[in-house]
Scaffold this motif. Structure first.
Motif, PDB file in Angstrom:
ATOM      1  N   ASP A 129       0.830  -1.206   0.000  1.00  0.00           N
ATOM      2  CA  ASP A 129       0.000   0.000   0.000  1.00  0.00           C
ATOM      3  C   ASP A 129       0.868   1.261   0.000  1.00  0.00           C
ATOM      4  N   GLN A 132       2.098   2.762  -3.241  1.00  0.00           N
ATOM      5  CA  GLN A 132       1.144   3.535  -4.037  1.00  0.00           C
ATOM      6  C   GLN A 132       1.185   5.022  -3.719  1.00  0.00           C
ATOM      7  N   PHE A 152      -3.347  -6.698  -4.525  1.00  0.00           N
ATOM      8  CA  PHE A 152      -3.978  -5.610  -5.285  1.00  0.00           C
ATOM      9  C   PHE A 152      -5.186  -6.063  -6.095  1.00  0.00           C
ATOM     10  N   CYS A 227      -1.171   0.263 -10.786  1.00  0.00           N
ATOM     11  CA  CYS A 227      -0.349   0.288  -9.568  1.00  0.00           C
ATOM     12  C   CYS A 227       1.096   0.664  -9.865  1.00  0.00           C
TER      13      CYS A 227
END
Length: 315
Positions: A129, A132, A152, A227
């Motif tokens: 996470d 990102q 994801f 992503c």
């Protein structure tokens, strides 16, 4: 430009012996240039070998690269000396406030465990996470790639009946991809894994693009623009004898050991294998570094500034 790594890192001597230009930290500080900041979260058991393999590839570009070695915060490696880890690695919790142009996460010897049974799974999910919002582009390798597509996109991994092990021909499925610039139509890739991600499980909306695959061993390389990540399920970064070393460990362990296919000349482990993938390894990592350089913000503080942080990453 050279790669900037710690003056005392063992990989330095190996890379200098191969002709890779390695810059000392004191010299790098005198250059009026912003190096690309690349983080390496190294989950492999032989940390020094993996450091060398990846530093070799990202240090072969014409850009100055600053490599930061990262470890899981709560996990103590069993196969690398504690003084090496203390001298050269930073826990992820210590770097999570920083931003990186690129971030690499390696494979790990845990692929036969369910993800949730891996002791550092929760922290790794937070790392994913965090990429990102604090990383411009990521590169996930082997088990880390399987873990990332599960995290994801909910894509499962599947156990194989026997280990996929050897050097296999893979088809270039996207010659126009900037990551495959200069690639041949068929590419030899080292493979070593007990699990796989299957094409039929990929999201139907097409957010993942298959860049390379094999009739024998399935998916190899995926692009995930949503992503900003590449997922490599195999090991282009391997040295010539990496599979030989794995085979030696396998035959010393319990159970039967499978000879790596298409690797030893005449299937004779006493003969020196030939490295048929080195050129494409340099191309892939060089293309990835080039894409980072072309698109990353000049100001490090602006990396991820437009991203919306997830609940876990912001916690």
């Amino acid at each position: 430009m050279p790669i900037k790594i710690s003056d005392d890192l063992p990989a330095r001597r190996t890379l200098e012996g191969e002709g890779v230009i390695v810059m000392r930290e004191t010299d790098a500080g005198r250059q009026d240039i912003r190096p690309l900041r690349i983080g390496l979260l190294n989950l492999m058991p032989n940390k020094i070998s993996t450091e060398t393999q990846l530093a070799r590839l990202i240090g072969a570009t014409p850009l100055q690269v600053e490599l930061t070695l990262v470890r899981m915060t709560g996990h103590v490696p069993r196969n690398t000396a504690a003084d090496h880890m203390a001298a050269f690695y930073r826990p992820w919790e210590a770097v999570r406030a920083e931003r990186f142009d690129g971030f690499i996460v390696t494979g790990a010897p845990v692929e036969r465990l369910p993800f949730e049974e891996v002791t550092y799974w929760d922290e790794l999910r937070r790392v994913f996470d965090w990429t990102q919002t604090h990383v411009h582009k990521s590169f996930m390798i082997c088990w880390a790639a399987q873990a990332a597509v599960q995290h994801f996109h909910g894509v499962p991994k599947h156990d194989l009946a026997e280990k996929a092990f050897g050097v296999f021909q893979h088809r270039n499925r996207s010659p126009s991809s900037p990551y495959l610039r200069g690639f041949a139509d068929d590419v030899a890739v080292p493979v070593s894994r007990w699990t796989e991600v299957r094409r039929k499980d990929l999201p139907r909306e097409g957010c993942l693009t298959v860049l390379a695959d094999s009739d024998e061993t399935g998916l190899c390389l995926l692009d995930d623009p949503s992503c900003r990540s590449l997922y490599m399920f195999n090991h282009l970064e391997y040295d010539t004898r990496s599979l030989a070393d794995e085979y030696s460990r396998d035959i010393e362990g319990p159970g039967s050991a499978r000879l790596p296919l298409n690797y030893f000349p005449g299937d004779d482990p006493a003969r020196q294998p030939s490295n048929t993938w080195r050129g494409h390894a340099h191309l892939l990592f060089g293309n990835w570094i080039n894409e980072i350089y072309q698109t990353t913000p000049f100001e490090v503080a602006h990396i991820g500034a437009d991203a919306t942080p997830s609940v876990e990453a912001a916690a």
